[in-house]
Enzyme design. Structure first.
Site, PDB file in Angstrom:
ATOM      1  N   THR A  29       0.856  -1.183   0.000  1.00  0.00           N
ATOM      2  CA  THR A  29       0.000   0.000   0.000  1.00  0.00           C
ATOM      3  C   THR A  29       0.891   1.231   0.000  1.00  0.00           C
ATOM      4  O   THR A  29       1.762   1.374   0.854  1.00  0.00           O
ATOM      5  CB  THR A  29      -0.900   0.002   1.251  1.00  0.00           C
ATOM      6  OG1 THR A  29      -1.686  -1.187   1.247  1.00  0.00           O
ATOM      7  CG2 THR A  29      -1.812   1.211   1.270  1.00  0.00           C
TER       8      THR A  29
ATOM      9  N   LYS B  21      -6.897   1.367  -3.324  1.00  0.00           N
ATOM     10  CA  LYS B  21      -6.559   0.774  -2.027  1.00  0.00           C
ATOM     11  C   LYS B  21      -6.592   1.830  -0.920  1.00  0.00           C
ATOM     12  O   LYS B  21      -7.023   1.555   0.210  1.00  0.00           O
ATOM     13  CB  LYS B  21      -5.175   0.125  -2.093  1.00  0.00           C
ATOM     14  CG  LYS B  21      -4.709  -0.512  -0.776  1.00  0.00           C
ATOM     15  CD  LYS B  21      -5.624  -1.647  -0.321  1.00  0.00           C
ATOM     16  CE  LYS B  21      -5.272  -2.213   1.047  1.00  0.00           C
ATOM     17  NZ  LYS B  21      -3.995  -2.929   1.075  1.00  0.00           N
TER      18      LYS B  21
ATOM     19  N   LYS C  12       0.629   4.357   9.206  1.00  0.00           N
ATOM     20  CA  LYS C  12       1.190   4.596   7.874  1.00  0.00           C
ATOM     21  C   LYS C  12       0.101   4.967   6.863  1.00  0.00           C
ATOM     22  O   LYS C  12       0.194   6.004   6.183  1.00  0.00           O
ATOM     23  CB  LYS C  12       1.926   3.349   7.383  1.00  0.00           C
ATOM     24  CG  LYS C  12       2.362   3.400   5.909  1.00  0.00           C
ATOM     25  CD  LYS C  12       3.062   2.122   5.490  1.00  0.00           C
ATOM     26  CE  LYS C  12       2.148   0.927   5.381  1.00  0.00           C
ATOM     27  NZ  LYS C  12       1.300   0.975   4.151  1.00  0.00           N
TER      28      LYS C  12
END
Length: 303
Positions: A101, A177, A245
């Site tokens: 990702t 995503k 993150k």
């Protein structure tokens, strides 16, 4: 295009997701070489009938397909272009499948850099968890050239129950995503807030779980994560740091687009607070423990 019977695949990153993906690829009849910073993980994969390599360059040497299953963009770039990187040995016309990702702009940059050398890059973030990875039933959100898809097809067929082909260039898969991660992070934070608040009200939280999962307030994340809270089991299936993150990437993307994302910003603060309290490597349902600690609420497994 190589057939699934003859394709050679390198899987770089044998964590819970990567190991399952490598297992699915091997079960589908592909020749699979595993590579990881952990020698023990590689040895385990070899013991299970796969091949092993010490470096990404070594793993990519004879591969038609390289599947990168690491945490972030920096690790992906190091695997490709760092010392002993896969780009040193990857054959012309081979494909690199990136499952991390990351910010869509970085996916586009890495793709441009690799494609300039005559190889293909498929931007292919994954969703589904370790069990579905092992079963070959992931959801893959992919974008790239027609040639990249064609070359990657044997691996995609082995790893995915649902493959979404989302565009002809890298970056689209990454962007899809990130929308998923925005919702996932917000839902985990909301579920954690709700179950801790229920406990503060003196409610039977197992009964709360039963009622909410049969009601309109339910979400996939509430149904999946709150059992961890009920059992006091915070062994990491997906760690708090993952959403530190990912929600951080969303803030960066939104700032650049001048688009307000106040709900995901609030969720990010809860993940940051949980990480700062020493639970960054624990299961992301630990956000509920943070609420409990701040409010003096008793939850199973509370320290």
């Amino acid at each position: 295009m190589s057939s699934s019977a003859t394709s050679q695949v390198a899987v770089i990153g044998l964590g819970s997701m990567g190991y399952g993906m490598a297992t699915s690829l091997k079960r589908a009849g592909l020749v699979v070489t595993g590579c990881d910073v952990s020698a023990d993980a590689v040895a385990r994969f070899v013991a299970d009938g796969g091949k092993g390599a010490k470096t990404p360059a070594g793993a990519a040497k004879d591969a038609d397909i390289v599947v990168s299953v690491v945490v972030n963009a920096a690790q992906t770039e190091a695997i490709l272009f760092g010392k002993d990187g896969a780009a040193e040995t990857l054959a012309k016309d081979a494909v690199f499948i990136s499952s991390a990702t990351m910010d869509p702009d970085i996916a586009r940059r890495l793709a441009k850099q690799l494609e300039a050398t005559g190889r293909h890059y498929l931007d292919a973030p994954i969703s589904g968890g370790a069990q579905r990875a092992t079963e070959g039933e992931l959801t893959i959100l992919a974008s790239g050239s027609a040639a990249a898809f064609a070359k990657a097809r044997p691996a995609l067929d082995a790893m995915a129950a649902k493959l979404y082909e989302l565009g002809d260039a890298a970056g689209q898969g990454a962007a899809f995503k990130m929308i998923n991660q925005l919702l996932a992070g917000v839902h985990i934070a909301a579920a954690s807030e709700a179950i801790a608040f229920a406990a503060k009200q003196g409610l039977d939280i197992r009964k709360v779980y039963e009622v909410i999962t049969a009601s309109a307030g339910n979400s996939w994340m509430f149904e999946n994560r709150i059992p961890h809270v009920l059992d006091g089991d915070y062994a990491p299936r997906s760690a708090v740091e993952i959403f530190v993150k990912d929600l951080g990437i969303i803030q960066d993307m939104a700032r650049n687009a001048r688009f307000p994302v106040p709900v995901s910003a609030a969720a990010l603060q809860m993940f940051l607070m949980t990480s700062a309290a020493g639970m960054g490597r624990d299961d992301d349902a630990s956000v509920a423990l943070m609420y409990a600690q701040v409010t003096g609420t008793k939850l199973p497994g509370a320290k």
